[in-house]
Scaffold this motif. Sequence first.
Motif, PDB file in Angstrom:
ATOM      1  N   VAL A  98       0.843  -1.191   0.000  1.00 37.73           N
ATOM      2  CA  VAL A  98       0.000   0.000   0.000  1.00 37.73           C
ATOM      3  C   VAL A  98       0.878   1.239   0.000  1.00 37.73           C
ATOM      4  O   VAL A  98       2.104   1.160   0.087  1.00 37.73           O
ATOM      5  N   ASP A  99       0.268   2.419  -0.091  1.00 40.65           N
ATOM      6  CA  ASP A  99       1.007   3.672  -0.117  1.00 40.65           C
ATOM      7  C   ASP A  99       1.841   3.825   1.161  1.00 40.65           C
ATOM      8  O   ASP A  99       1.342   3.615   2.271  1.00 40.65           O
ATOM      9  N   PRO A 100       3.129   4.160   1.033  1.00 38.27           N
ATOM     10  CA  PRO A 100       4.001   4.240   2.212  1.00 38.27           C
ATOM     11  C   PRO A 100       3.575   5.280   3.237  1.00 38.27           C
ATOM     12  O   PRO A 100       4.002   5.221   4.400  1.00 38.27           O
ATOM     13  N   SER A 101       2.720   6.221   2.852  1.00 38.41           N
ATOM     14  CA  SER A 101       2.264   7.241   3.795  1.00 38.41           C
ATOM     15  C   SER A 101       1.403   6.657   4.906  1.00 38.41           C
ATOM     16  O   SER A 101       1.120   7.330   5.904  1.00 38.41           O
ATOM     17  N   TRP A 102       1.007   5.388   4.765  1.00 33.91           N
ATOM     18  CA  TRP A 102       0.197   4.745   5.796  1.00 33.91           C
ATOM     19  C   TRP A 102       0.998   4.421   7.045  1.00 33.91           C
ATOM     20  O   TRP A 102       0.437   4.317   8.137  1.00 33.91           O
ATOM     21  N   VAL A 103       2.287   4.221   6.919  1.00 34.27           N
ATOM     22  CA  VAL A 103       3.092   3.821   8.073  1.00 34.27           C
ATOM     23  C   VAL A 103       3.014   4.899   9.158  1.00 34.27           C
ATOM     24  O   VAL A 103       3.315   6.067   8.913  1.00 34.27           O
ATOM     25  N   GLY A 104       2.577   4.496  10.344  1.00 36.35           N
ATOM     26  CA  GLY A 104       2.435   5.423  11.453  1.00 36.35           C
ATOM     27  C   GLY A 104       1.105   6.135  11.511  1.00 36.35           C
ATOM     28  O   GLY A 104       0.850   6.902  12.445  1.00 36.35           O
ATOM     29  N   THR A 105       0.221   5.882  10.540  1.00 38.25           N
ATOM     30  CA  THR A 105      -1.089   6.527  10.523  1.00 38.25           C
ATOM     31  C   THR A 105      -2.051   5.820  11.471  1.00 38.25           C
ATOM     32  O   THR A 105      -2.149   4.595  11.464  1.00 38.25           O
ATOM     33  N   ASP A 106      -2.757   6.590  12.290  1.00 41.15           N
ATOM     34  CA  ASP A 106      -3.795   6.035  13.149  1.00 41.15           C
ATOM     35  C   ASP A 106      -5.026   5.812  12.284  1.00 41.15           C
ATOM     36  O   ASP A 106      -5.819   6.723  12.050  1.00 41.15           O
ATOM     37  N   ALA A 107      -5.161   4.586  11.792  1.00 44.27           N
ATOM     38  CA  ALA A 107      -6.246   4.276  10.863  1.00 44.27           C
ATOM     39  C   ALA A 107      -7.603   4.353  11.547  1.00 44.27           C
ATOM     40  O   ALA A 107      -8.572   4.839  10.956  1.00 44.27           O
ATOM     41  N   ASP A 108      -7.684   3.886  12.798  1.00 38.65           N
ATOM     42  CA  ASP A 108      -8.944   3.984  13.544  1.00 38.65           C
ATOM     43  C   ASP A 108      -9.423   5.439  13.574  1.00 38.65           C
ATOM     44  O   ASP A 108     -10.583   5.740  13.275  1.00 38.65           O
ATOM     45  N   LYS A 109      -8.531   6.328  13.962  1.00 38.68           N
ATOM     46  CA  LYS A 109      -8.878   7.736  14.111  1.00 38.68           C
ATOM     47  C   LYS A 109      -9.194   8.384  12.766  1.00 38.68           C
ATOM     48  O   LYS A 109     -10.173   9.139  12.643  1.00 38.68           O
ATOM     49  N   THR A 110      -8.382   8.076  11.763  1.00 44.73           N
ATOM     50  CA  THR A 110      -8.574   8.671  10.432  1.00 44.73           C
ATOM     51  C   THR A 110      -9.937   8.312   9.855  1.00 44.73           C
ATOM     52  O   THR A 110     -10.665   9.172   9.343  1.00 44.73           O
ATOM     53  N   PHE A 111     -10.315   7.043   9.944  1.00 43.75           N
ATOM     54  CA  PHE A 111     -11.595   6.610   9.399  1.00 43.75           C
ATOM     55  C   PHE A 111     -12.763   7.108  10.246  1.00 43.75           C
ATOM     56  O   PHE A 111     -13.807   7.498   9.718  1.00 43.75           O
ATOM     57  N   THR A 112     -12.594   7.092  11.562  1.00 41.58           N
ATOM     58  CA  THR A 112     -13.675   7.557  12.440  1.00 41.58           C
ATOM     59  C   THR A 112     -13.977   9.025  12.187  1.00 41.58           C
ATOM     60  O   THR A 112     -15.149   9.435  12.122  1.00 41.58           O
ATOM     61  N   GLN A 113     -12.939   9.838  12.030  1.00 42.38           N
ATOM     62  CA  GLN A 113     -13.153  11.259  11.754  1.00 42.38           C
ATOM     63  C   GLN A 113     -13.816  11.467  10.398  1.00 42.38           C
ATOM     64  O   GLN A 113     -14.668  12.354  10.247  1.00 42.38           O
ATOM     65  N   ALA A 114     -13.452  10.647   9.416  1.00 45.86           N
ATOM     66  CA  ALA A 114     -14.033  10.790   8.080  1.00 45.86           C
ATOM     67  C   ALA A 114     -15.500  10.394   8.064  1.00 45.86           C
ATOM     68  O   ALA A 114     -16.322  11.038   7.406  1.00 45.86           O
ATOM     69  N   VAL A 115     -15.856   9.373   8.821  1.00 47.25           N
ATOM     70  CA  VAL A 115     -17.233   8.885   8.836  1.00 47.25           C
ATOM     71  C   VAL A 115     -18.146   9.823   9.618  1.00 47.25           C
ATOM     72  O   VAL A 115     -19.258  10.144   9.188  1.00 47.25           O
ATOM     73  N   GLY A 116     -17.694  10.269  10.797  1.00 46.45           N
ATOM     74  CA  GLY A 116     -18.506  11.177  11.610  1.00 46.45           C
ATOM     75  C   GLY A 116     -19.800  10.526  12.061  1.00 46.45           C
ATOM     76  O   GLY A 116     -19.883   9.303  12.220  1.00 46.45           O
ATOM     77  N   ASP A 117     -20.820  11.337  12.288  1.00 47.91           N
ATOM     78  CA  ASP A 117     -22.166  10.859  12.667  1.00 47.91           C
ATOM     79  C   ASP A 117     -22.144   9.935  13.883  1.00 47.91           C
ATOM     80  O   ASP A 117     -22.911   8.977  13.978  1.00 47.91           O
TER      81      ASP A 117
END
Length: 268
Positions: A98-117
Motif C-alpha cells: 500500500v502507499d508508504p504514507s500509511w506507516v504510522g497513521t492512526d487508521a482507527d482515528k482517520t476513518f472515524t473522523q471521516a465517517v462522523g455521525d
Amino acid sequence: MRSRSASEEQSMVVTGGPDGQAFGVDIGGTGMKGAVVDTGTGQLVTERKRILTPHPATPEAVAGVVAQLVSDAGWQGPIGATFPAVIKHGVAQSAANVDPSWVGTDADKTFTQAVGDNSEVLVLNDADAAGIAEARYGAAKGVAGVVILLTFGTGIGSALLIDGVLVPNTELGHLELDGHDAESRAAASVRDEHGMSYKKWSKRVDAYMQHVERLFTPDLFVVGGGVSKNAEKWVPLLELKTPVKPAQLLNDAGIVGAAIAAIEHLGE
C-alpha cells in the motif's frame, strides 16, 4: 474514541459473541467493498457495494471512500474495516503493498473522523478479518487447536487462530522461502505474472506451506484469495500432513470478519 487495550489487541474471540448488526468494509488494492452484516448469522443484510480504490491510496483518499460507503448505506453504528497492513492499537505499522504514507497513521482515528455521525471505526488486518469470519461461519467453524488461514492474492496474508481466538498480525507471507520473501515466490499474482500452470505454481505453494507447517504444526489450513475458487486445481497437489480446506466465505470474508470485530469491541 475508545482506545483498544493490549488484551483486546491480542485476543479477538471469535467463538460466541453478541448478536447484532455492524457495517463491514474490506479495503483491497483495486477495490473497496462494504455492507451491513448480521453478525449473529454472518449474512450480509444489504447489497455489497464496491468502489474502486483511489490511486494513490493515501490515508485521506481511502478514508473518503470509506465515508462514502457508509453514507451510501445510511449506516450509523459500529464499523469494522480491513486493511492490508500490520495494525497495532489502530495504527498501521507496515505498508508492503500500500502507499508508504500509511506507516504510522492512526487508521482507527482517520476513518472515524471521516465517517462522523457518532460512528466509530475499528481497523484490523485484512487476513485477520478473513480468519475471524472463517472461524465463526466458514471452513474453520468448530475446529479446535491451531488453524492457519492463508490468503493468496497480490501478496500472501495470514491469520493464526488458537481454539477460535485470533493472534493478530502474524504476517506469515513474509517468511523467507528459497532466499526470497515468500509472497514474492508463491503469491497468486506471481502465477498470473509468469503465466504459470497450477501444477507449477502449486510446487511453490507446497514448499511454502510445508515451511509454515514445520513451524506451527497446525490442525487445519484454510486457503483463501481468488485462487480458492479453483481449489480443486491445486489443493490436491499439495503434499502436506495437515488437512487443507478452501475458504467458504470468499468475497464476503473480510466484510463479515470486520463487522464481527467491530461489534465485539466497539459495542462493549
